[in-house]
Design a protein around this motif. Structure first.
Motif, PDB file in Angstrom:
ATOM      1  N   LYS A  94      -0.165 -10.296   3.847  1.00 45.84           N
ATOM      2  CA  LYS A  94      -1.311 -10.822   2.967  1.00 45.84           C
ATOM      3  C   LYS A  94      -2.263 -11.585   3.731  1.00 45.84           C
ATOM      4  O   LYS A  94      -3.420 -12.047   3.125  1.00 45.84           O
ATOM      5  CB  LYS A  94      -0.614 -11.690   1.795  1.00 45.84           C
ATOM      6  CG  LYS A  94       0.114 -10.683   0.801  1.00 45.84           C
ATOM      7  CD  LYS A  94       0.958 -11.616  -0.052  1.00 45.84           C
ATOM      8  CE  LYS A  94       1.845 -12.553   0.585  1.00 45.84           C
ATOM      9  NZ  LYS A  94       2.547 -13.382  -0.300  1.00 45.84           N
ATOM     10  N   GLU A 135      -4.971  -8.680 -10.579  1.00 46.81           N
ATOM     11  CA  GLU A 135      -5.228  -7.146 -10.505  1.00 46.81           C
ATOM     12  C   GLU A 135      -3.906  -6.464 -10.007  1.00 46.81           C
ATOM     13  O   GLU A 135      -3.542  -5.023 -10.264  1.00 46.81           O
ATOM     14  CB  GLU A 135      -6.325  -7.031  -9.447  1.00 46.81           C
ATOM     15  CG  GLU A 135      -7.550  -6.933 -10.245  1.00 46.81           C
ATOM     16  CD  GLU A 135      -8.952  -6.338  -9.090  1.00 46.81           C
ATOM     17  OE1 GLU A 135     -10.283  -6.745  -9.598  1.00 46.81           O
ATOM     18  OE2 GLU A 135      -8.699  -6.152  -7.796  1.00 46.81           O
ATOM     19  N   LEU A 136      -3.694  -6.984  -8.918  1.00 49.73           N
ATOM     20  CA  LEU A 136      -2.138  -6.299  -8.242  1.00 49.73           C
ATOM     21  C   LEU A 136      -1.165  -6.173  -9.440  1.00 49.73           C
ATOM     22  O   LEU A 136      -0.556  -5.154  -9.485  1.00 49.73           O
ATOM     23  CB  LEU A 136      -1.749  -7.202  -7.132  1.00 49.73           C
ATOM     24  CG  LEU A 136      -0.312  -6.843  -6.560  1.00 49.73           C
ATOM     25  CD1 LEU A 136      -0.738  -5.512  -5.873  1.00 49.73           C
ATOM     26  CD2 LEU A 136       0.212  -8.013  -5.831  1.00 49.73           C
ATOM     27  N   SER A 147       7.251  -9.827   1.919  1.00 51.39           N
ATOM     28  CA  SER A 147       5.632 -10.121   1.759  1.00 51.39           C
ATOM     29  C   SER A 147       5.629 -11.310   2.477  1.00 51.39           C
ATOM     30  O   SER A 147       6.329 -12.251   2.573  1.00 51.39           O
ATOM     31  CB  SER A 147       5.298  -9.885   0.400  1.00 51.39           C
ATOM     32  OG  SER A 147       5.426 -11.307  -0.173  1.00 51.39           O
ATOM     33  N   LEU A 166      -7.541 -13.760  -8.715  1.00 53.80           N
ATOM     34  CA  LEU A 166      -7.933 -12.706  -9.398  1.00 53.80           C
ATOM     35  C   LEU A 166      -7.474 -11.398  -8.770  1.00 53.80           C
ATOM     36  O   LEU A 166      -6.816 -10.606  -9.394  1.00 53.80           O
ATOM     37  CB  LEU A 166      -9.531 -12.627  -9.268  1.00 53.80           C
ATOM     38  CG  LEU A 166     -10.432 -11.305  -9.687  1.00 53.80           C
ATOM     39  CD1 LEU A 166     -11.722 -11.759 -10.031  1.00 53.80           C
ATOM     40  CD2 LEU A 166     -10.240 -10.191  -8.927  1.00 53.80           C
ATOM     41  N   GLU A 167      -7.403 -11.463  -7.474  1.00 55.41           N
ATOM     42  CA  GLU A 167      -6.484 -10.155  -6.962  1.00 55.41           C
ATOM     43  C   GLU A 167      -5.285 -10.272  -7.298  1.00 55.41           C
ATOM     44  O   GLU A 167      -4.623  -9.103  -7.330  1.00 55.41           O
ATOM     45  CB  GLU A 167      -7.022 -10.314  -5.396  1.00 55.41           C
ATOM     46  CG  GLU A 167      -8.111 -10.164  -5.117  1.00 55.41           C
ATOM     47  CD  GLU A 167      -8.466  -9.808  -3.479  1.00 55.41           C
ATOM     48  OE1 GLU A 167      -8.726 -10.759  -2.882  1.00 55.41           O
ATOM     49  OE2 GLU A 167      -8.587  -8.688  -2.961  1.00 55.41           O
ATOM     50  N   GLY A 168      -4.642 -11.407  -7.441  1.00 59.31           N
ATOM     51  CA  GLY A 168      -3.218 -11.268  -7.935  1.00 59.31           C
ATOM     52  C   GLY A 168      -2.996 -10.684  -9.211  1.00 59.31           C
ATOM     53  O   GLY A 168      -2.148  -9.795  -9.388  1.00 59.31           O
ATOM     54  N   LEU A 222       6.857 -10.753  -5.038  1.00 61.44           N
ATOM     55  CA  LEU A 222       5.876 -10.949  -4.602  1.00 61.44           C
ATOM     56  C   LEU A 222       5.048 -12.211  -4.693  1.00 61.44           C
ATOM     57  O   LEU A 222       4.955 -12.355  -6.021  1.00 61.44           O
ATOM     58  CB  LEU A 222       4.685  -9.842  -4.695  1.00 61.44           C
ATOM     59  CG  LEU A 222       5.134  -8.313  -4.622  1.00 61.44           C
ATOM     60  CD1 LEU A 222       4.379  -7.374  -4.957  1.00 61.44           C
ATOM     61  CD2 LEU A 222       5.250  -8.215  -2.918  1.00 61.44           C
ATOM     62  N   THR A 223       4.757 -13.118  -3.726  1.00 58.77           N
ATOM     63  CA  THR A 223       4.079 -14.264  -3.968  1.00 58.77           C
ATOM     64  C   THR A 223       2.532 -14.195  -3.799  1.00 58.77           C
ATOM     65  O   THR A 223       2.104 -13.422  -2.716  1.00 58.77           O
ATOM     66  CB  THR A 223       4.480 -15.415  -3.136  1.00 58.77           C
ATOM     67  OG1 THR A 223       4.440 -15.017  -1.870  1.00 58.77           O
ATOM     68  CG2 THR A 223       5.816 -15.777  -3.622  1.00 58.77           C
ATOM     69  N   VAL A 224       1.726 -14.517  -4.661  1.00 61.30           N
ATOM     70  CA  VAL A 224       0.282 -14.699  -4.450  1.00 61.30           C
ATOM     71  C   VAL A 224      -0.548 -15.870  -4.339  1.00 61.30           C
ATOM     72  O   VAL A 224       0.075 -16.694  -5.316  1.00 61.30           O
ATOM     73  CB  VAL A 224      -0.325 -13.796  -5.492  1.00 61.30           C
ATOM     74  CG1 VAL A 224      -1.773 -13.588  -5.159  1.00 61.30           C
ATOM     75  CG2 VAL A 224       0.107 -12.282  -5.455  1.00 61.30           C
ATOM     76  N   TYR A 231       9.751  -6.067 -10.747  1.00 64.98           N
ATOM     77  CA  TYR A 231       8.819  -6.944  -9.957  1.00 64.98           C
ATOM     78  C   TYR A 231       8.557  -8.243 -10.549  1.00 64.98           C
ATOM     79  O   TYR A 231       8.330  -8.267 -11.824  1.00 64.98           O
ATOM     80  CB  TYR A 231       7.382  -6.222  -9.760  1.00 64.98           C
ATOM     81  CG  TYR A 231       7.383  -5.080  -8.909  1.00 64.98           C
ATOM     82  CD1 TYR A 231       7.751  -3.741  -9.538  1.00 64.98           C
ATOM     83  CD2 TYR A 231       6.774  -4.707  -7.729  1.00 64.98           C
ATOM     84  CE1 TYR A 231       7.773  -2.748  -8.835  1.00 64.98           C
ATOM     85  CE2 TYR A 231       6.775  -3.831  -6.715  1.00 64.98           C
ATOM     86  CZ  TYR A 231       7.203  -2.783  -7.399  1.00 64.98           C
ATOM     87  OH  TYR A 231       7.229  -1.341  -6.732  1.00 64.98           O
ATOM     88  N   ALA A 269      -1.942  -3.340 -11.867  1.00 60.56           N
ATOM     89  CA  ALA A 269      -1.995  -2.343 -11.196  1.00 60.56           C
ATOM     90  C   ALA A 269      -0.610  -1.792 -11.215  1.00 60.56           C
ATOM     91  O   ALA A 269      -0.105  -0.302 -11.300  1.00 60.56           O
ATOM     92  CB  ALA A 269      -2.718  -2.180  -9.705  1.00 60.56           C
ATOM     93  N   ILE A 270       0.226  -2.404 -10.577  1.00 60.93           N
ATOM     94  CA  ILE A 270       1.851  -2.309 -10.622  1.00 60.93           C
ATOM     95  C   ILE A 270       2.306  -1.650 -11.914  1.00 60.93           C
ATOM     96  O   ILE A 270       2.729  -0.928 -12.294  1.00 60.93           O
ATOM     97  CB  ILE A 270       2.567  -3.271  -9.975  1.00 60.93           C
ATOM     98  CG1 ILE A 270       2.195  -3.466  -8.574  1.00 60.93           C
ATOM     99  CG2 ILE A 270       3.976  -3.127 -10.018  1.00 60.93           C
ATOM    100  CD1 ILE A 270       2.749  -4.565  -7.675  1.00 60.93           C
ATOM    101  N   LEU A 295      -7.975 -14.933  -4.368  1.00 58.96           N
ATOM    102  CA  LEU A 295      -6.700 -14.557  -4.545  1.00 58.96           C
ATOM    103  C   LEU A 295      -6.096 -14.456  -5.838  1.00 58.96           C
ATOM    104  O   LEU A 295      -5.306 -13.571  -6.229  1.00 58.96           O
ATOM    105  CB  LEU A 295      -5.709 -15.471  -3.631  1.00 58.96           C
ATOM    106  CG  LEU A 295      -5.799 -15.075  -2.280  1.00 58.96           C
ATOM    107  CD1 LEU A 295      -4.805 -16.039  -1.340  1.00 58.96           C
ATOM    108  CD2 LEU A 295      -5.152 -13.575  -1.886  1.00 58.96           C
TER     109      LEU A 295
END
Lengths: 116, 115
Positions: free
Chosen positions: B8, A23-24, B114, A19-21, A114-116, A4, A27-28, A17
């Protein structure tokens, strides 16, 4: 197992976003996947050293970047052009600086981007 | 080909694009394993969304889409919790799930998109 690449493009405190990125990504990685991070655009601001957000407004989540290797994330990249656009600021960690050609190669190399 | 989609953006932004892509994929005989709603995408799963009658209700369209095509809609539970989405107000066809499920789905998929 797939590889990834998570591209962090969000400024740290503009929204949740960034922070959530993070976290993602963690988690992965916790599921024993190969995770790399690329900081690009305003995303490079997440790595600025000496951040002091108002604790009533924001959690200083970026401290976690200093311990990324504890979560098994060792491949961290940062976009050369974005760094230059922000006048090469002081960073809390020293990711591998990559130019656009290398970024293209990374995107091609990783299975999931994955883009955040 | 097996596709996994990651949405998203919220129902008020460009998440109709995700549905258009999903429908196109199915139309072209690809398989969509699951659709994941992360970050603001989680807002889509709110059963209390009540759009003005002359505006599309994307959340409801997703519910109908899931039923018509038997595709699992998964809302990331961490994203959902931050946005007040929980078991009591989860719209029909949506399921709360973990990143583990996303990883599993990505593992099985040939392509992950995504948007």
């Amino acid at each position: 197992m797939k590889k990834y690449l998570i591209i962090m493009q969000q400024a740290p405190y503009e929204s949740s976003l960034a922070l959530e990125g993070l976290e993602l990504a963690l988690a992965i990685a916790a599921f024993n996947q190969d995770v790399a991070l690329l900081f690009k655009g305003p995303g490079v601001l997440q790595l600025l050293s000496n951040q002091k957000p108002n604790p009533l407004e924001h959690k200083e989540f970026t401290k976690a970047y200093a311990g990324l290797s504890l979560f098994g994330i060792t491949d961290v990249y940062i976009c050369q052009n974005s760094l230059a656009a922000y006048h090469n600021p002081d960073l809390m960690i020293q990711p591998q600086v990559v130019d656009n050609l290398k970024i293209a190669a990374l995107i091609k190399d990783y299975d999931i981007v994955l883009t955040v | 080909m097996l596709y996994t989609l990651v949405v998203k953006s919220s129902h008020l932004n460009n998440n109709p694009d995700a549905m258009a892509l999903a429908l196109d994929l199915i139309h072209h005989k690809h398989q969509v394993t699951a659709i994941f709603f992360l970050f603001d995408g989680a807002y889509t799963a709110n059963a209390f969304i009540d759009m003005p009658t002359d505006e599309p209700n994307i959340s409801q369209q997703w519910s109908e889409f899931a039923q018509a095509h038997d595709i699992r809609l998964v809302v990331c539970s961490a994203s959902a919790a931050r946005r007040g989405i929980c078991a009591t107000n989860l719209a029909r066809g949506f399921n709360l799930g973990s990143i583990g499920e996303l990883v599993e789905s990505c593992d099985a998929a040939d392509r992950v998109v995504s948007l």
